[in-house]
Design a protein around this motif. Structure first.
Motif, short mmCIF file in Angstrom:
data_model
loop_
_atom_site.label_atom_id
_atom_site.label_comp_id
_atom_site.label_asym_id
_atom_site.label_seq_id
_atom_site.Cartn_x
_atom_site.Cartn_y
_atom_site.Cartn_z
N PHE A 25 1.45 -18.56 -3.79
CA PHE A 25 1.12 -18.89 -5.18
C PHE A 25 1.84 -18.00 -6.20
O PHE A 25 1.36 -17.79 -7.31
CB PHE A 25 -0.40 -18.87 -5.39
N GLY A 26 3.01 -17.49 -5.77
CA GLY A 26 3.92 -16.85 -6.72
C GLY A 26 3.39 -15.61 -7.43
O GLY A 26 3.72 -15.40 -8.60
N VAL A 27 2.61 -14.82 -6.76
CA VAL A 27 2.14 -13.56 -7.35
C VAL A 27 3.31 -12.58 -7.44
O VAL A 27 4.16 -12.54 -6.55
CB VAL A 27 0.99 -12.96 -6.51
N ASP A 28 3.36 -11.79 -8.50
CA ASP A 28 4.48 -10.89 -8.72
C ASP A 28 4.32 -9.54 -8.01
O ASP A 28 5.28 -9.00 -7.48
CB ASP A 28 4.68 -10.65 -10.22
N GLU A 29 3.12 -8.98 -8.07
CA GLU A 29 2.92 -7.63 -7.55
C GLU A 29 1.62 -7.52 -6.77
O GLU A 29 0.62 -8.11 -7.13
CB GLU A 29 2.88 -6.61 -8.70
N LEU A 30 1.66 -6.70 -5.72
CA LEU A 30 0.44 -6.41 -4.95
C LEU A 30 0.21 -4.91 -4.94
O LEU A 30 1.09 -4.14 -4.54
CB LEU A 30 0.58 -6.94 -3.52
N TYR A 31 -0.96 -4.49 -5.41
CA TYR A 31 -1.36 -3.08 -5.36
C TYR A 31 -2.55 -2.96 -4.41
O TYR A 31 -3.46 -3.80 -4.45
CB TYR A 31 -1.76 -2.57 -6.76
N ILE A 32 -2.53 -1.94 -3.59
CA ILE A 32 -3.60 -1.74 -2.62
C ILE A 32 -4.18 -0.36 -2.86
O ILE A 32 -3.50 0.65 -2.66
CB ILE A 32 -3.07 -1.87 -1.18
N VAL A 33 -5.44 -0.31 -3.31
CA VAL A 33 -6.06 0.96 -3.65
C VAL A 33 -6.94 1.42 -2.49
O VAL A 33 -7.84 0.70 -2.06
CB VAL A 33 -6.92 0.83 -4.93
N LYS A 34 -6.67 2.62 -2.00
CA LYS A 34 -7.46 3.22 -0.92
C LYS A 34 -7.84 2.23 0.18
O LYS A 34 -9.03 1.98 0.41
CB LYS A 34 -8.73 3.85 -1.49
N PRO A 35 -6.87 1.67 0.87
CA PRO A 35 -7.19 0.68 1.90
C PRO A 35 -7.88 1.33 3.10
O PRO A 35 -7.55 2.45 3.48
CB PRO A 35 -5.83 0.12 2.30
N VAL A 36 -8.83 0.63 3.67
CA VAL A 36 -9.43 1.04 4.94
C VAL A 36 -8.67 0.35 6.08
O VAL A 36 -8.48 0.91 7.15
CB VAL A 36 -10.93 0.64 4.97
N ALA A 37 -8.22 -0.85 5.84
CA ALA A 37 -7.48 -1.62 6.84
C ALA A 37 -6.15 -0.96 7.14
O ALA A 37 -5.57 -0.28 6.29
CB ALA A 37 -7.25 -3.04 6.33
N SER A 38 -5.65 -1.18 8.34
CA SER A 38 -4.33 -0.70 8.72
C SER A 38 -3.26 -1.66 8.20
O SER A 38 -3.27 -2.85 8.50
CB SER A 38 -4.23 -0.61 10.25
N LEU A 39 -2.33 -1.10 7.44
CA LEU A 39 -1.26 -1.94 6.88
C LEU A 39 -0.33 -2.45 7.98
O LEU A 39 0.16 -3.57 7.91
CB LEU A 39 -0.49 -1.17 5.82
#
Lengths: 236, 236
Positions: A25-39
């Motif tokens: 859906f054409g999102v421009d940017e992804l920010y991930i704050v303090k992730p618990v999940a493994s990237l």
């Protein structure tokens, strides 16, 4: 410009699928704050959103993730509570149809799978948006919520090209909010009432989609009110 | 009546999350045709959709799963091909707005994660619906596609029952406008400026879609400001 901000995401599958959905859906940017999940694990679930996920910005603070946008949007399935000033949400459709197309850049915050966004985090946003789902069970899985929100915005992005009046800048809206708080301090008896008024003004300014012109007239109005209240104090 | 039909679903996470999403958006029936995924494992991902998943009908044939409905809808991300009669899809929005509301009961078919619905399966449906996503990568994860489709249909039915914030009445907005005009009279030097402020407030109140609660907080704010200004006038 759309920025998706994931706060404390816990599941690797969700994270991967969300990255994919962002590309869908054409999102421009992804920010991930303090992730618990493994990237690293999440990359396995991103399909062709893999590159997008690799380019995501990982931060330790929400501050950094909401910098530089015109509007900050919190999301919650607890959108509405009659007595709670913080939970006076706008429906997703309303947001997508009326507010979003007039906003130059927006950061959309999604919370943890377990507990969502904290009240403090919601308080940092300009507006609260909710997906009005089945009252018997309105709690969507976070990657489903992201898909639904992004789809709604995607449908309305064509309007970016449309010739609409120039909207007031974030800086100007910030000035208006400061002025309104100044006035509140002059007329309210408790700090709690000042804080409540502040939320009201923040929400109202975000929802009203003021044009540059309207915002300037409101600024003058608030300045006059503040000046009059201050002068009168001096006279006493 | 909405029936979701999953054909050859492969992932247990997807299956569980889809069941949950069905409950979130008030789906009536779930049919699962020749699943590859383990239903037992899927229960772990269904959250409060668990009971709904346990009640799903598992079948060996598509025939059984599409029996008894008014309309059979296939879904595909390959919605349109100029030369292919089978791929002349209706956009999801068009379907939800124009066709779906006139249909008493509908079965919506979603295909395999790997290969979607076969041409034969699409051929069995009355209509093909597609989600018009990013042309660069329009292929959604199946549980995301389900969420988006169900949300669109949900918007066109049970929404009235949902707990949405009560909007401020026209009368209350009228009171707010009067109060704002009173304040303007106290602080503006000319009638022209009062009139200009009045227009601003009218527009802002119309656009801001205040909830009942927000409107009451604003009323209190304006009343306090007016009272303070008046008291101070009396002191002069």
């Amino acid at each position: 410009m759309i920025r998706v901000v994931l706060v404390g995401i816990e599941g690797a599958v969700n994270l991967g699928v969300i990255a994919r959905t962002c590309v869908n859906f054409g999102v421009d940017e992804l920010y991930i704050v303090k992730p618990v999940a493994s990237l690293d694990e999440a990359l396995n679930y991103a399909a062709k959103g893999r590159g997008f996920l690799e380019n995501a910005v990982v931060t330790d603070s929400l501050d950094e993730a909401i910098k530089g946008v015109d509007m900050i949007v919190a999301t919650s399935d607890e959108g509405y509570s009659e007595s709670d000033m913080l939970r006076q949400a706008v429906d997703l459709s309303d947001f997508a149809e009326r507010i979003f197309p007039r906003t130059r850049s927006v950061a959309i915050l999604f919370g943890r799978e377990s507990t969502g966004l904290t009240r403090e985090e919601i308080g940092r946003a300009d507006i609260l948006v909710t997906i009005p789902a089945n009252p018997a069970y309105p709690v969507l899985n976070v990657s489903q919520a992201v898909a639904v929100v992004l789809w709604e915005l995607w449908k309305h992005r064509g309007m970016e090209a449309v010739n609409v009046p120039r909207k007031a800048s974030r800086d100007l809206l910030g000035e208006l909010l400061s002025l309104a708080v100044d006035v509140s301090r002059s007329v309210m008896s408790t700090e709690e009432k000042v804080a409540r008024s502040r939320i009201l003004w923040k929400r109202m300014l975000s929802k009203a989609m003021l044009t540059e012109k309207e915002a300037r007239v409101l600024k003058y109005w608030l300045q006059r009110v503040r000046r009059q209240l201050r002068q009168d104090c001096l006279h006493e």
